[in-house]
Design an enzyme around this catalytic site. Structure first.
Site, PDB file in Angstrom:
ATOM      1  CB  THR A   3      32.304  61.456  24.282  1.00  0.00           C
ATOM      2  OG1 THR A   3      31.216  60.887  23.700  1.00  0.00           O
ATOM      3  CG2 THR A   3      32.929  61.513  22.783  1.00  0.00           C
TER       4      THR A   3
ATOM      5  CG  LEU B 232      30.516  53.892  24.972  1.00  0.00           C
ATOM      6  CD1 LEU B 232      31.652  54.874  25.219  1.00  0.00           C
ATOM      7  CD2 LEU B 232      31.229  52.981  23.884  1.00  0.00           C
ATOM      8  CG  LEU B 233      26.718  56.463  30.020  1.00  0.00           C
ATOM      9  CD1 LEU B 233      26.117  57.311  30.834  1.00  0.00           C
ATOM     10  CD2 LEU B 233      25.645  55.041  30.044  1.00  0.00           C
ATOM     11  CB  SER B 234      27.620  59.252  24.469  1.00  0.00           C
ATOM     12  OG  SER B 234      27.295  59.941  23.460  1.00  0.00           O
ATOM     13  CB  SER B 235      31.071  56.388  21.530  1.00  0.00           C
ATOM     14  OG  SER B 235      30.192  55.792  20.550  1.00  0.00           O
TER      15      SER B 235
END
Length: 338
Positions: free
Chosen positions: A99, A106-109
């Site tokens: 996300t 990737l920082l947030s998922s």
């Protein structure tokens, strides 16, 4: 050439929205059936109602999927109805969704729903329990907790103000209003303590002492660590202990936690069976800085390729260590200070 009728456009827009709502309900029910079939609800079937009620698509208005040309964005407000349908179906697949990206990192998922269900079931919550979630993400997990326990009993924290702000928006859109705090999750949320349960949705190198201190005696801390999930029972403000769950778990690291990048492992002399084994890589991650791959392999082979559930963690005073089978047994390894 025919006249343009704004009313028809409006009617078509409403029809599209109604169609998406029906599709969302169908896809959500399919996801719940898939999670149920995986056995993730087995420890606490009451979570089924939360997953059936909370609309995941409201928490992922867009997400990224990797393809041949890099990451592609799927967006719920695309002008193409087929693209909107693809976004909606993807929102209810039992997969993690990227996300937030920065320079390809990737920082947030949004975590895989069946893994979220397994973790929530393992949390053993009861009515009236106060829960702290470390890592707000999209807000979806906090919504599931709020559905089960009520807004007043749920606190979620994240270091990134953009993440907490979007989580608040998503939660409000879905009708939930837990406490969302911007801050360092490793420090907990002392002003909202004590908690009965603490659940982390990001991985750490050790167990923050603040979590143990902010959890009631008899409370539970469930957190990813070393590609696994450990469930610690809190004895008092300085002591907690417990075993890993059987499942693997890969999460984004907790931001703000300073830790050196691990040196690449030298696998010389380690058989291919071990090099390709998820369980061996778990042992390597758990003992990083203490055992080299050859020492880890000798132990792993001698002990019959142990599963994650044979390992545990103890926090006692100022120290924390991992162990195999028992805290005072022959195999134990210090964890980094936190």
């Amino acid at each position: 050439m025919g006249a343009h009728h704004p009313g028809r456009d409006h009617d078509q827009g409403l029809a599209d929205l109604a169609g998406l709502a029906d599709l969302a309900a169908f896809e959500r029910a399919e996801l719940v059936r898939e999670i149920e079939a995986s056995g993730a609800f087995a420890a606490d079937p009451r979570w089924r109602d939360a997953f059936a009620a909370v609309p995941r698509h409201l928490f992922v208005p867009y997400y990224y999927v990797s393809g041949a040309g890099g990451h592609q964005r799927r967006w719920g407000e695309s002008r193409d109805p087929r693209a909107r349908e693809q976004w909606l179906r993807g929102a209810y697949e039992d997969t993690p969704l990227a996300t937030r990206l920065r320079d390809g990192e990737l920082l947030s998922s949004s975590s895989q729903p069946s893994l979220m269900a397994l973790m929530l079931a393992a949390l053993c919550v009861e009515d009236g329990h106060r829960v702290l979630e470390i890592g707000a993400g999209t807000g979806y997990n906090a919504a599931l907790l709020s559905h089960r326990l009520g807004d007043a009993y749920v606190t979620t924290v994240d270091l990134d103000p953009e993440i907490t702000e979007s989580a608040r928006r998503h939660l409000a859109a879905a009708g939930y209003h837990p406490t969302v705090v911007t801050g360092d999750g490793a420090r907990g949320v002392p002003e909202r303590a004590p908690f009965d349960r603490i659940i982390a949705t990001c991985t750490l190198a050790s167990i923050p002492r603040a979590w143990v201190a902010q959890c009631r005696p008899g409370g539970l801390i469930l957190t990813p660590l070393a590609t696994g999930l450990v469930a610690l029972t809190v004895r008092d403000a300085e002591h907690a202990e417990g075993f890993f769950l059987h499942t693997s778990a890969y999460f984004v690291p907790l931001r703000g936690e300073s830790r050196p990048e691990p040196e690449p492992a030298a696998y010389g002399g380690v058989p291919r069976l071990a090099r390709e084994s998820d369980l061996f890589h778990f042992l390597l991650a758990l003992t990083r800085g203490t055992l080299d791959p050859q020492e880890a392999y000798a132990l792993w082979a001698r002990e019959g390729m142990p599963g994650r559930e044979r390992y545990g963690i103890t926090v006692a005073g100022g120290a924390a260590w991992a162990w195999l089978d028992e805290p005072e047994g022959p195999y134990s390894w210090p964890l980094p200070a936190s």
